[in-house]
Design a protein around this motif. Structure first.
Motif, PDB file in Angstrom:
ATOM      1  N   VAL A  43       0.865  -1.180   0.000  1.00 28.33           N
ATOM      2  CA  VAL A  43       0.000   0.000   0.000  1.00 28.33           C
ATOM      3  C   VAL A  43       0.900   1.228   0.000  1.00 28.33           C
ATOM      4  N   SER A  44       0.935   1.940  -1.100  1.00 26.34           N
ATOM      5  CA  SER A  44       1.755   3.152  -1.176  1.00 26.34           C
ATOM      6  C   SER A  44       0.881   4.378  -0.913  1.00 26.34           C
ATOM      7  N   PHE A  45       1.515   5.451  -0.449  1.00 24.90           N
ATOM      8  CA  PHE A  45       0.754   6.654  -0.133  1.00 24.90           C
ATOM      9  C   PHE A  45       1.527   7.903  -0.538  1.00 24.90           C
ATOM     10  N   ALA A  46       0.776   8.976  -0.708  1.00 24.55           N
ATOM     11  CA  ALA A  46       1.356  10.290  -0.972  1.00 24.55           C
ATOM     12  C   ALA A  46       0.603  11.307  -0.127  1.00 24.55           C
ATOM     13  N   ILE A  47       1.344  12.208   0.490  1.00 19.45           N
ATOM     14  CA  ILE A  47       0.736  13.235   1.334  1.00 19.45           C
ATOM     15  C   ILE A  47       1.422  14.564   1.054  1.00 19.45           C
ATOM     16  N   GLU A  48       0.617  15.601   0.894  1.00 19.24           N
ATOM     17  CA  GLU A  48       1.149  16.927   0.560  1.00 19.24           C
ATOM     18  C   GLU A  48       1.734  17.589   1.799  1.00 19.24           C
ATOM     19  N   ARG A  49       2.916  18.164   1.621  1.00 21.18           N
ATOM     20  CA  ARG A  49       3.621  18.792   2.740  1.00 21.18           C
ATOM     21  C   ARG A  49       3.859  20.267   2.423  1.00 21.18           C
ATOM     22  N   PHE A  50       3.404  21.125   3.320  1.00 24.03           N
ATOM     23  CA  PHE A  50       3.535  22.575   3.146  1.00 24.03           C
ATOM     24  C   PHE A  50       2.958  23.048   1.820  1.00 24.03           C
ATOM     25  N   LYS A  51       1.874  22.392   1.370  1.00 25.11           N
ATOM     26  CA  LYS A  51       1.108  22.769   0.181  1.00 25.11           C
ATOM     27  C   LYS A  51       1.938  22.821  -1.101  1.00 25.11           C
ATOM     28  N   SER A  52       3.078  22.166  -1.098  1.00 25.32           N
ATOM     29  CA  SER A  52       3.893  22.190  -2.311  1.00 25.32           C
ATOM     30  C   SER A  52       4.606  20.858  -2.547  1.00 25.32           C
ATOM     31  N   LEU A  53       5.241  20.334  -1.506  1.00 24.91           N
ATOM     32  CA  LEU A  53       5.986  19.095  -1.645  1.00 24.91           C
ATOM     33  C   LEU A  53       5.101  17.891  -1.345  1.00 24.91           C
ATOM     34  N   SER A  54       5.244  16.853  -2.129  1.00 21.72           N
ATOM     35  CA  SER A  54       4.471  15.627  -1.898  1.00 21.72           C
ATOM     36  C   SER A  54       5.404  14.557  -1.351  1.00 21.72           C
ATOM     37  N   MET A  55       5.128  14.109  -0.135  1.00 23.53           N
ATOM     38  CA  MET A  55       5.912  13.055   0.480  1.00 23.53           C
ATOM     39  C   MET A  55       5.266  11.710   0.141  1.00 23.53           C
ATOM     40  N   THR A  56       6.086  10.742  -0.220  1.00 22.84           N
ATOM     41  CA  THR A  56       5.567   9.425  -0.591  1.00 22.84           C
ATOM     42  C   THR A  56       6.181   8.344   0.288  1.00 22.84           C
ATOM     43  N   GLY A  57       5.511   7.230   0.376  1.00 29.15           N
ATOM     44  CA  GLY A  57       6.000   6.097   1.153  1.00 29.15           C
ATOM     45  C   GLY A  57       5.112   4.898   0.917  1.00 29.15           C
ATOM     46  N   GLY A  58       5.302   3.871   1.731  1.00 24.94           N
ATOM     47  CA  GLY A  58       4.487   2.681   1.546  1.00 24.94           C
ATOM     48  C   GLY A  58       4.564   1.731   2.727  1.00 24.94           C
ATOM     49  N   PHE A  59       3.605   0.804   2.751  1.00 21.90           N
ATOM     50  CA  PHE A  59       3.576  -0.301   3.705  1.00 21.90           C
ATOM     51  C   PHE A  59       3.759  -1.589   2.910  1.00 21.90           C
ATOM     52  N   TYR A  60       4.623  -2.469   3.393  1.00 22.35           N
ATOM     53  CA  TYR A  60       5.026  -3.630   2.602  1.00 22.35           C
ATOM     54  C   TYR A  60       4.754  -4.942   3.352  1.00 22.35           C
ATOM     55  N   GLN A  61       4.981  -6.060   2.630  1.00 22.54           N
ATOM     56  CA  GLN A  61       4.727  -7.392   3.200  1.00 22.54           C
ATOM     57  C   GLN A  61       3.282  -7.524   3.688  1.00 22.54           C
ATOM     58  N   THR A  88       9.520   5.577   3.922  1.00 23.80           N
ATOM     59  CA  THR A  88       9.412   6.760   3.065  1.00 23.80           C
ATOM     60  C   THR A  88      10.732   7.078   2.363  1.00 23.80           C
ATOM     61  N   GLY A  89      11.758   6.304   2.682  1.00 24.61           N
ATOM     62  CA  GLY A  89      13.082   6.621   2.156  1.00 24.61           C
ATOM     63  C   GLY A  89      13.858   7.561   3.058  1.00 24.61           C
ATOM     64  N   SER A  90      13.226   8.039   4.121  1.00 25.73           N
ATOM     65  CA  SER A  90      13.875   8.938   5.070  1.00 25.73           C
ATOM     66  C   SER A  90      13.727   8.349   6.470  1.00 25.73           C
ATOM     67  N   LYS A  91      14.841   8.020   7.119  1.00 21.84           N
ATOM     68  CA  LYS A  91      14.793   7.429   8.455  1.00 21.84           C
ATOM     69  C   LYS A  91      14.116   8.351   9.460  1.00 21.84           C
ATOM     70  N   GLY A  92      14.402   9.651   9.351  1.00 21.71           N
ATOM     71  CA  GLY A  92      13.811  10.604  10.276  1.00 21.71           C
ATOM     72  C   GLY A  92      12.300  10.696  10.117  1.00 21.71           C
ATOM     73  N   ASN A  96       9.155   9.590  12.734  1.00 21.36           N
ATOM     74  CA  ASN A  96       8.062  10.482  13.108  1.00 21.36           C
ATOM     75  C   ASN A  96       6.700   9.851  12.824  1.00 21.36           C
ATOM     76  N   LEU A  97       6.554   9.261  11.638  1.00 20.03           N
ATOM     77  CA  LEU A  97       5.272   8.681  11.254  1.00 20.03           C
ATOM     78  C   LEU A  97       4.920   7.453  12.090  1.00 20.03           C
ATOM     79  N   LYS A  98       5.936   6.705  12.546  1.00 23.09           N
ATOM     80  CA  LYS A  98       5.683   5.518  13.369  1.00 23.09           C
ATOM     81  C   LYS A  98       5.419   5.875  14.828  1.00 23.09           C
ATOM     82  N   GLY A  99       5.699   7.123  15.210  1.00 21.03           N
ATOM     83  CA  GLY A  99       5.570   7.547  16.604  1.00 21.03           C
ATOM     84  C   GLY A  99       4.146   7.816  17.035  1.00 21.03           C
TER      85      GLY A  99
END
Length: 199
Positions: A43-61, A88-92, A96-99
């Motif tokens: 399940v992949s996702f995209a979320i808009e950040r600061f109304k300009s950048l789109s952050m992407t990521g996914g849930f696997y297995q 998301t490709g970013s450890k930081g 945050n998202l898992k917290g």
């Protein structure tokens, strides 16, 4: 008189048993059952950040089961989504998202989707409705079927079904509210990629 009734009952009993068997077969089972292949389901996702950048990521297995019958135009799918697999490709950003402010994986280690209705246009799957349990909350969602096919896989020598579904959810309905008014939009675009092999 009693003998006449018994004769009539004995004549119609086999026909009644056949009809009951047909009803149970149609209403109680699907033509084929499939096991979700977690290596090719996510399940992949995209979320808009600061109304300009789109952050992407996914849930696997992602694991689960599929039942599908194109003749009866019926289906059922159940997916278990491990939230800890989030990437998301970013450890930081992952941390945050898992917290506790977002997915809170310690309390809610998995999400679950269970379909309730499948919709068809002729023989083509167009939409799948179901319930999404996320963050301890359950709400109905509708998945648009962008693609869904079943075919004989030459490599696996078995029938395989693949599908791509999409939807947009309001994360605040699942009580994931952090930065919903500033920073990260509350809308989350989801794409569900499914592969299942016939049992």
């Amino acid at each position: 008189m009693s003998n006449l009734l018994e004769n009539k009952q004995s004549r119609y009993l086999p026909l009644l048993l056949i009809l009951l068997t047909m009803v149970n077969t149609i209403g109680g089972s699907y033509a084929a059952s499939y096991i979700i292949n977690p290596n090719n389901t996510n399940v992949s996702f995209a979320i808009e950040r600061f109304k300009s950048l789109s952050m992407t990521g996914g849930f696997y297995q992602v694991k689960g089961q599929l039942q599908y019958d194109p003749i009866l135009k019926a289906g059922d799918i159940s997916l278990i989504i491990p939230i800890n697999s989030l990437d998301t490709g970013s450890k930081g950003f992952n941390k945050n998202l898992k917290g506790v402010d977002f997915f809170d994986i310690q309390r809610f280690p998995s999400a679950h989707f269970q379909s309730t209705n499948w919709y068809f246009n002729k023989s083509k799957v167009t939409r799948v409705d179901g319930n999404l349990t996320l963050h301890g909350v359950t709400h109905p969602i509708s998945l648009t079927a962008n693609e869904f096919n079943c075919y004989l896989n030459a490599t696996a020598k078995n029938e395989v079904c693949t599908g791509v579904f999409s939807t947009t959810i309001d994360r605040t309905k699942w009580n994931i509210n952090k930065h919903s008014w500033f920073g990260l939009t509350k809308n989350l675009d989801l794409n569900v990629h499914v592969e299942a092999m016939k049992q």
